[in-house]
Design an enzyme around this catalytic site. Sequence first.
Site, mmCIF file in Angstrom:
data_model
loop_
_atom_site.group_PDB
_atom_site.id
_atom_site.type_symbol
_atom_site.label_atom_id
_atom_site.label_comp_id
_atom_site.label_asym_id
_atom_site.label_seq_id
_atom_site.Cartn_x
_atom_site.Cartn_y
_atom_site.Cartn_z
ATOM 1 N N ASP A 67 0.821 -1.205 0.000
ATOM 2 C CA ASP A 67 0.000 0.000 0.000
ATOM 3 C C ASP A 67 0.859 1.261 0.000
ATOM 4 O O ASP A 67 0.343 2.371 -0.093
ATOM 5 C CB ASP A 67 -0.992 0.002 1.155
ATOM 6 N N SER A 68 2.173 1.067 0.031
ATOM 7 C CA SER A 68 3.100 2.184 -0.191
ATOM 8 C C SER A 68 2.922 2.770 -1.578
ATOM 9 O O SER A 68 3.421 3.865 -1.858
ATOM 10 C CB SER A 68 4.544 1.712 -0.013
ATOM 11 N N ASP A 106 -1.075 -6.160 -0.156
ATOM 12 C CA ASP A 106 -1.451 -5.501 1.093
ATOM 13 C C ASP A 106 -2.953 -5.298 1.167
ATOM 14 O O ASP A 106 -3.598 -4.909 0.192
ATOM 15 C CB ASP A 106 -0.781 -4.128 1.190
ATOM 16 N N LYS A 136 -1.417 -9.378 3.019
ATOM 17 C CA LYS A 136 -0.688 -8.905 4.199
ATOM 18 C C LYS A 136 -1.552 -7.902 4.947
ATOM 19 O O LYS A 136 -2.229 -7.076 4.320
ATOM 20 C CB LYS A 136 0.645 -8.256 3.815
ATOM 21 N N GLU A 138 -1.641 -5.354 8.700
ATOM 22 C CA GLU A 138 -0.878 -4.769 9.800
ATOM 23 C C GLU A 138 -1.590 -5.007 11.125
ATOM 24 O O GLU A 138 -2.811 -5.151 11.179
ATOM 25 C CB GLU A 138 -0.693 -3.268 9.579
ATOM 26 N N GLU A 205 9.019 -4.091 10.899
ATOM 27 C CA GLU A 205 9.440 -2.802 10.345
ATOM 28 C C GLU A 205 9.816 -1.804 11.437
ATOM 29 O O GLU A 205 9.107 -1.652 12.437
ATOM 30 C CB GLU A 205 8.321 -2.188 9.498
#
EC number: 2.1.2.11
Length: 289
Positions: A67-68, A106, A136, A138, A205
């Site tokens: 999602d970056s 993501d 993925k 978070e 991270e």
Amino acid sequence: MSTTFQLDTATSRANPTPAPMKRLTIPAIRQRKKDGVTAQPVVMLTAYTARQAQLLDAHCDLLLVGDSLGQVIYGLPSSVPVTLDMMAAHGAAVVRGSYHAAVVVDMPFGAYEASPVQAFESASRLLKETGCAAVKLEGGEAMAETVAFLTARGIPVMGHVGLTPQAVNVLGGYNARGRSDAEAAKIVGDARALSDAGAFAIVIEGVVEPIAIAITQAVPCPTIGIGASAQCDGQVLVTEDMLGMFERVPRFVKIYDNIAETISNAAARYAGEVRDRSFPGIEQTYQPK
């Protein structure tokens, strides 16, 4: 049969051709770590387009459609505004452009936090529309129930602990996490909870190195570091950061090239030829067969 891609010189577009190579699977990635040791570290880079995937694929075990892309592709201030539609479109492009690496997509902010059912709806859509191998998400212990729910229903999940960019508004920035004993213990506990819930790998991270080492030693699944420790079971970077596409990158990033300068110089040469009318005509550039 899997596919590879070659450039058709007549169209300059990628066309699939059969190749006797099987794409890496999520179980194969998970099995890299045996008895707490990963003899062959896991290589992961981000990818957002088909062409980028083609160039990275042969060198990576995992391609992450991160999602970056919110910042890298769309110029957004953070990953928070990224939508499920954006992730689905870019995820499908990366799967089309790869044949070797397993592709992980993501889950964007707001697409999974409300409940395990919401997470399943979002994740199943990504798998259906992109062909990716895993998703993925978070979060730590709070997401363990969701990870277990997804994996029990056939959706492989990669976890993400430490600095979680989607929570930037709560964290107050992108500073390294785990500097206090309490926060360090929580991050290690988060990783254990995700592993116990069935995560096949965990991204760590932006944490101080002892935390990354402690997590890597504590969980049976591979850990993938980004700004964490070389002792993790693998590493990931944002490809554009690694290639020098941006003037400002996180301090932990090693820049392997200066693609931004290459592009800028090429554009400058082109602009100069156009403006002084020395740009070659079609008879100089196009040679029909």
